[in-house]
Scaffold this motif. Structure first.
Motif, PDB file in Angstrom:
ATOM      1  N   LEU A  23       0.825  -1.207   0.000  1.00 37.63           N
ATOM      2  CA  LEU A  23       0.000   0.000   0.000  1.00 37.63           C
ATOM      3  C   LEU A  23       0.860   1.258   0.000  1.00 37.63           C
ATOM      4  N   GLY A  24       1.347   1.617  -1.174  1.00 37.14           N
ATOM      5  CA  GLY A  24       2.171   2.806  -1.307  1.00 37.14           C
ATOM      6  C   GLY A  24       1.433   4.079  -0.970  1.00 37.14           C
ATOM      7  N   GLU A  25       0.129   4.103  -1.232  1.00 36.02           N
ATOM      8  CA  GLU A  25      -0.652   5.295  -0.915  1.00 36.02           C
ATOM      9  C   GLU A  25      -0.707   5.543   0.591  1.00 36.02           C
ATOM     10  N   ASP A  26      -0.759   4.458   1.365  1.00 33.86           N
ATOM     11  CA  ASP A  26      -0.742   4.599   2.820  1.00 33.86           C
ATOM     12  C   ASP A  26       0.613   5.109   3.296  1.00 33.86           C
ATOM     13  N   ALA A  27       1.672   4.658   2.640  1.00 34.55           N
ATOM     14  CA  ALA A  27       3.012   5.120   3.004  1.00 34.55           C
ATOM     15  C   ALA A  27       3.165   6.614   2.761  1.00 34.55           C
ATOM     16  N   MET A  28       2.665   7.087   1.599  1.00 29.36           N
ATOM     17  CA  MET A  28       2.760   8.520   1.304  1.00 29.36           C
ATOM     18  C   MET A  28       1.945   9.338   2.304  1.00 29.36           C
ATOM     19  N   ALA A  29       0.775   8.834   2.661  1.00 34.33           N
ATOM     20  CA  ALA A  29      -0.063   9.528   3.645  1.00 34.33           C
ATOM     21  C   ALA A  29       0.616   9.561   5.007  1.00 34.33           C
ATOM     22  N   ASP A  30       1.202   8.430   5.398  1.00 35.67           N
ATOM     23  CA  ASP A  30       1.898   8.378   6.685  1.00 35.67           C
ATOM     24  C   ASP A  30       3.088   9.331   6.708  1.00 35.67           C
ATOM     25  N   ALA A  31       3.764   9.469   5.561  1.00 38.80           N
ATOM     26  CA  ALA A  31       4.910  10.376   5.484  1.00 38.80           C
ATOM     27  C   ALA A  31       4.466  11.820   5.726  1.00 38.80           C
ATOM     28  N   VAL A  32       3.354  12.193   5.115  1.00 33.64           N
ATOM     29  CA  VAL A  32       2.830  13.551   5.313  1.00 33.64           C
ATOM     30  C   VAL A  32       2.454  13.768   6.781  1.00 33.64           C
ATOM     31  N   VAL A  33       1.778  12.802   7.367  1.00 31.97           N
ATOM     32  CA  VAL A  33       1.383  12.915   8.778  1.00 31.97           C
ATOM     33  C   VAL A  33       2.620  13.058   9.667  1.00 31.97           C
ATOM     34  N   HIS A  34       3.635  12.258   9.393  1.00 27.64           N
ATOM     35  CA  HIS A  34       4.867  12.301  10.173  1.00 27.64           C
ATOM     36  C   HIS A  34       5.519  13.686  10.091  1.00 27.64           C
ATOM     37  N   LEU A  35       5.590  14.220   8.880  1.00 30.49           N
ATOM     38  CA  LEU A  35       6.212  15.529   8.677  1.00 30.49           C
ATOM     39  C   LEU A  35       5.386  16.658   9.298  1.00 30.49           C
ATOM     40  N   ALA A  36       4.063  16.551   9.185  1.00 28.75           N
ATOM     41  CA  ALA A  36       3.188  17.567   9.773  1.00 28.75           C
ATOM     42  C   ALA A  36       3.346  17.600  11.289  1.00 28.75           C
ATOM     43  N   LYS A  37       3.476  16.435  11.903  1.00 26.37           N
ATOM     44  CA  LYS A  37       3.665  16.375  13.350  1.00 26.37           C
ATOM     45  C   LYS A  37       5.000  16.987  13.767  1.00 26.37           C
ATOM     46  N   LEU A  38       5.986  16.944  12.868  1.00 30.69           N
ATOM     47  CA  LEU A  38       7.283  17.552  13.156  1.00 30.69           C
ATOM     48  C   LEU A  38       7.238  19.075  13.028  1.00 30.69           C
ATOM     49  N   GLY A  39       6.150  19.590  12.427  1.00 28.18           N
ATOM     50  CA  GLY A  39       5.998  21.024  12.299  1.00 28.18           C
ATOM     51  C   GLY A  39       6.083  21.563  10.889  1.00 28.18           C
ATOM     52  N   HIS A  40       6.177  20.702   9.895  1.00 27.42           N
ATOM     53  CA  HIS A  40       6.261  21.151   8.502  1.00 27.42           C
ATOM     54  C   HIS A  40       4.874  21.530   7.984  1.00 27.42           C
ATOM     55  N   GLU A  41       4.804  22.651   7.295  1.00 27.70           N
ATOM     56  CA  GLU A  41       3.548  23.105   6.701  1.00 27.70           C
ATOM     57  C   GLU A  41       3.615  23.124   5.173  1.00 27.70           C
ATOM     58  N   ARG A  42       4.814  23.284   4.624  1.00 26.35           N
ATOM     59  CA  ARG A  42       5.000  23.250   3.173  1.00 26.35           C
ATOM     60  C   ARG A  42       5.727  21.957   2.829  1.00 26.35           C
ATOM     61  N   ILE A  43       4.965  21.006   2.297  1.00 29.30           N
ATOM     62  CA  ILE A  43       5.509  19.678   2.002  1.00 29.30           C
ATOM     63  C   ILE A  43       5.356  19.402   0.507  1.00 29.30           C
ATOM     64  N   GLY A  44       6.460  19.245  -0.185  1.00 33.53           N
ATOM     65  CA  GLY A  44       6.429  18.968  -1.614  1.00 33.53           C
ATOM     66  C   GLY A  44       6.282  17.484  -1.906  1.00 33.53           C
ATOM     67  N   PHE A  45       6.081  17.151  -3.175  1.00 32.84           N
ATOM     68  CA  PHE A  45       5.889  15.753  -3.561  1.00 32.84           C
ATOM     69  C   PHE A  45       6.482  15.513  -4.942  1.00 32.84           C
ATOM     70  N   ILE A  46       7.365  14.528  -5.046  1.00 37.72           N
ATOM     71  CA  ILE A  46       7.934  14.108  -6.334  1.00 37.72           C
ATOM     72  C   ILE A  46       7.494  12.675  -6.588  1.00 37.72           C
ATOM     73  N   ASN A  47       6.675  12.489  -7.615  1.00 38.61           N
ATOM     74  CA  ASN A  47       6.090  11.189  -7.914  1.00 38.61           C
ATOM     75  C   ASN A  47       6.955  10.412  -8.900  1.00 38.61           C
ATOM     76  N   GLY A  48       6.646   9.121  -9.056  1.00 37.82           N
ATOM     77  CA  GLY A  48       7.356   8.263  -9.993  1.00 37.82           C
ATOM     78  C   GLY A  48       6.702   8.259 -11.368  1.00 37.82           C
ATOM     79  N   GLY A  49       6.961   7.204 -12.133  1.00 33.43           N
ATOM     80  CA  GLY A  49       6.451   7.103 -13.498  1.00 33.43           C
ATOM     81  C   GLY A  49       4.943   6.933 -13.544  1.00 33.43           C
ATOM     82  N   MET A  50       4.256   7.839 -14.209  1.00 35.94           N
ATOM     83  CA  MET A  50       2.799   7.839 -14.201  1.00 35.94           C
ATOM     84  C   MET A  50       2.192   6.723 -15.050  1.00 35.94           C
ATOM     85  N   GLN A  51       3.012   6.001 -15.803  1.00 35.70           N
ATOM     86  CA  GLN A  51       2.489   4.858 -16.555  1.00 35.70           C
ATOM     87  C   GLN A  51       2.226   3.659 -15.649  1.00 35.70           C
TER      88      GLN A  51
END
Length: 357
Positions: free
Chosen positions: A164-192
């Motif tokens: 469940l990669g989508e859960d991992a990405m969501a957990d990463a955002v939650v983890h960073l938000a708890k650390l105090g980050h408000e501007r969180i970027g995202f670099i995705n992989g191959g859209m195919q």
């Protein structure tokens, strides 16, 4: 003299047909009978002849895998673990793994058709599911069983095992938000690949749930190499009000973020936080080691083999769909933001030339 199936059936008082079906794990044979037959066969030293089984059952008891050498990471470091898992899973059921390779999409179709025509495999494992997947169409039309490593938009006739990669990405955002980050970027992989839209959705939903607004200027897609990750990270970081953290869909792109950060004189883990996905060995040797969501590729291979064997034996694909979560390795590349927005912009503008902010 060689022990025969008749000897086993006589010893148990069962028909040869029942013994044969029990040895081949047919679903109409109870688990108790299957175990009783296998124990007696082992005790008596009975081993069915593979060519005789193939003639009788129409099965070669072989699982097929075609490695597409044209993929950007066909030689990826975890391939050995994946192949080991597939082999172990097949061997546990008395099956084998047949591997072939292709160097283009057209060659892949040719190899599939050759393996099907020559009965080299009874079914196929399809790694890295694609949004539009010609392999799925080919095997559906040929009536050949398959199991995806990934999920498929058109679920018709599809069995799969996926992380469940989508859960991992969501957990990463939650983890960073708890650390105090408000501007969180995202670099995705191959859209195919089907994983990319899923991971993007996981990131976006978590940002919304955390009350954060994702900025289009801080999002990129299609980064599957370190070079691409570095190029996208440079572009994102040069934008006004750059993010203090970046989530990456693949580790290779994240290592590129490390390179871009170094060019700007940014320290990973304090000036810029990074969390990624894959668990490739290179991430553990970065400075600081990359925090990532790791996949157990050996276990994944084992489950794919087990599911494919069940599919070949007639189980419905809808009953053969499994997902698991990745394991977070918190290694130090993500920490509380150290710089304000203005400080971060000034440091990036300085270009890492030793200027103070």
């Amino acid at each position: 003299m060689r022990v025969t199936i008749s000897d086993v059936s006589d010893a148990l008082g069962l028909t040869k047909s029942t013994v044969s079906r029990a040895m081949n794990d047919y679903p109409d044979i109870s688990e108790g009978t299957r175990l009783k037959v296998r124990r007696m066969a082992e005790k008596m030293g009975y081993h069915p002849l593979s060519h005789a089984q193939a003639i009788r059952t129409g099965l070669t008891k072989s699982l097929g895998l075609i490695i597409q050498m044209a993929d950007h990471d066909a030689h990826r470091p975890f391939l050995a673990e994946f192949l080991a898992g597939l082999s172990q899973g097949a061997s546990a059921e008395g099956w084998t793994l047949t591997i072939a390779a292709s160097d283009s999409a057209s060659a892949t179709e040719t190899v599939f058709n050759d393996m099907i025509r020559n009965r080299k495999a009874d079914g196929f494992i399809l790694p890295r599911a694609m949004v539009v997947d010609p392999r799925v169409s080919l095997l559906r039309n040929a009536g050949v069983p398959f199991v995806l490593f990934g999920r498929c938009p058109d679920q018709t006739g599809c069995a799969w095992f996926d992380v469940l990669g989508e859960d991992a990405m969501a957990d990463a955002v939650v983890h960073l938000a708890k650390l105090g980050h408000e501007r969180i970027g995202f670099i995705n992989g191959g859209m195919q690949y089907t994983y990319a839209p899923l991971r993007r959705d996981g990131y976006l939903k978590a940002m919304q749930a955390a009350g954060l607004t994702p900025a289009v200027a801080h999002m990129r897609e299609g980064a599957v190499t370190e070079k691409m990750g570095a190029a996208y990270a440079r572009d994102i970081l040069r934008r006004p009000h750059p993010p203090t953290a970046i989530v990456c869909a693949v580790d290779k792109a994240a290592l590129g973020v490390y390179s871009a950060a170094a060019e700007f004189g940014l320290k990973i883990g304090s000036d810029l936080s990074v969390i990624s996905y894959d668990g490739i060995p290179e991430g553990a040797h970065a400075t600081p080691p990359l925090s990532t969501y790791a996949v157990d590729y050996t276990a994944s291979g084992q489950r794919l083999s087990a599911l494919l064997i069940r599919r070949i034996k007639g189980e419905a694909p809808e009953a053969l769909r499994e997902t698991v979560r990745a394991t977070f390795l918190d290694r130090g590349s993500a920490g509380p933001p150290r710089l304000t927005s203005d400080e971060l912009m000034r440091k990036i503008a300085a270009g890492g030339q030793g200027k103070t902010i």
